[in-house]
Scaffold this active site. Structure first.
Site, PDB file in Angstrom:
ATOM      1  N   ALA A   1       7.177  18.812   2.285  1.00 53.56           N
ATOM      2  CA  ALA A   1       7.064  18.178   0.972  1.00 53.56           C
ATOM      3  C   ALA A   1       6.983  19.250  -0.096  1.00 53.56           C
ATOM      4  CB  ALA A   1       5.839  17.277   0.909  1.00 53.56           C
ATOM      5  N   ASP A   2       7.354  18.879  -1.295  1.00 50.82           N
ATOM      6  CA  ASP A   2       7.188  19.775  -2.439  1.00 50.82           C
ATOM      7  C   ASP A   2       6.836  18.937  -3.657  1.00 50.82           C
ATOM      8  OD1 ASP A   2       7.211  22.514  -3.372  1.00 50.82           O
ATOM      9  OD2 ASP A   2       8.875  21.913  -4.648  1.00 50.82           O
ATOM     10  N   THR A   3       5.946  19.466  -4.484  1.00 54.66           N
ATOM     11  CA  THR A   3       5.480  18.770  -5.678  1.00 54.66           C
ATOM     12  C   THR A   3       5.719  19.634  -6.896  1.00 54.66           C
ATOM     13  OG1 THR A   3       3.748  17.642  -4.425  1.00 54.66           O
ATOM     14  CG2 THR A   3       3.462  17.735  -6.813  1.00 54.66           C
TER      15      THR A   3
END
Length: 206
Positions: free
Chosen positions: A85-87
């Site tokens: 995941a990346d935010t």
């Protein structure tokens, strides 16, 4: 060994050392092992020239997943699904990544003060040569915060290592007037989207 145990019977690899993502997976009962995936050079994942923020966060999540799959293969680890995941925080079309120091954090928070901005979290799940992905987009309204509040917040150490220099699950919750979207997405792993992706690779979510 490149990963740390988080449960004796893991059901997937998590390509992230974020304690918030680990906590959220535990919240929905998903046993996992953390896979330490080397980051690309630089303070944060580099953004391509002219790349839109929404495209950037999807690409970086996919690339994390690809690096994770290589690590599994190269180290001869048992095959399990992999989650990455990346935010990122997007303010008026500009990506605000992780601050590289106190001055940068103060500048970011000053810009976010009184703003409406978006938090994008892209999630990727890989299994058996297949890749599934989704993205959570949440609008966040931050109240106006004073310079003194920003400095005290930076003194807490909380802004560092977080996109946009704040964590909604910590002290900065007092700065957030409203969100429209996913609270867990702002934390770094939107559980609704994550659960749907895990089901697609045969992992049942309570």
């Amino acid at each position: 060994m490149a990963f740390a145990d988080s449960h004796p019977v893991p059901r997937l690899y998590l390509a992230s050392t974020s304690p918030r993502r680990r906590e959220l997976l535990h919240q929905i009962g998903i046993a996992h092992r953390v896979l330490n995936v080397p980051a690309p050079p630089g303070e944060d994942e580099p953004r391509h020239p002219g790349e839109a923020g929404a495209d950037y966060v999807r690409r970086t999540a996919r690339e994390k997943a690809q690096r994770g799959e290589l690590a599994i293969r190269d180290q001869g680890l048992p095959p399990l699904p992999l989650l990455a995941a990346d935010t990122t925080v997007i303010l008026d079309g500009e990506v605000l990544g992780k601050p590289d120091g106190r001055a940068h954090a103060i500048d970011m928070l000053g810009r976010l003060s009184g703003s409406r901005h978006q938090v994008h979290t892209a999630v990727v799940v890989c299994a058996d040569g297949r890749m599934f992905e989704d993205v959570s987009i949440t609008e966040v309204r931050m109240r106006t915060i004073t310079r003194a509040e920003i400095e005290r917040y930076c003194d807490s150490g909380e802004p560092y290592g977080k996109a946009g220099a704040y964590g909604i699950q910590g002290v900065a919750a007092a700065f957030i007037a409203r969100i429209d979207g996913s609270y867990t997405g702002v934390m770094g792993l939107p559980l609704y989207e994550t659960a749907a992706l895990l089901r697609r690779v045969g992992i049942d979510v309570p």
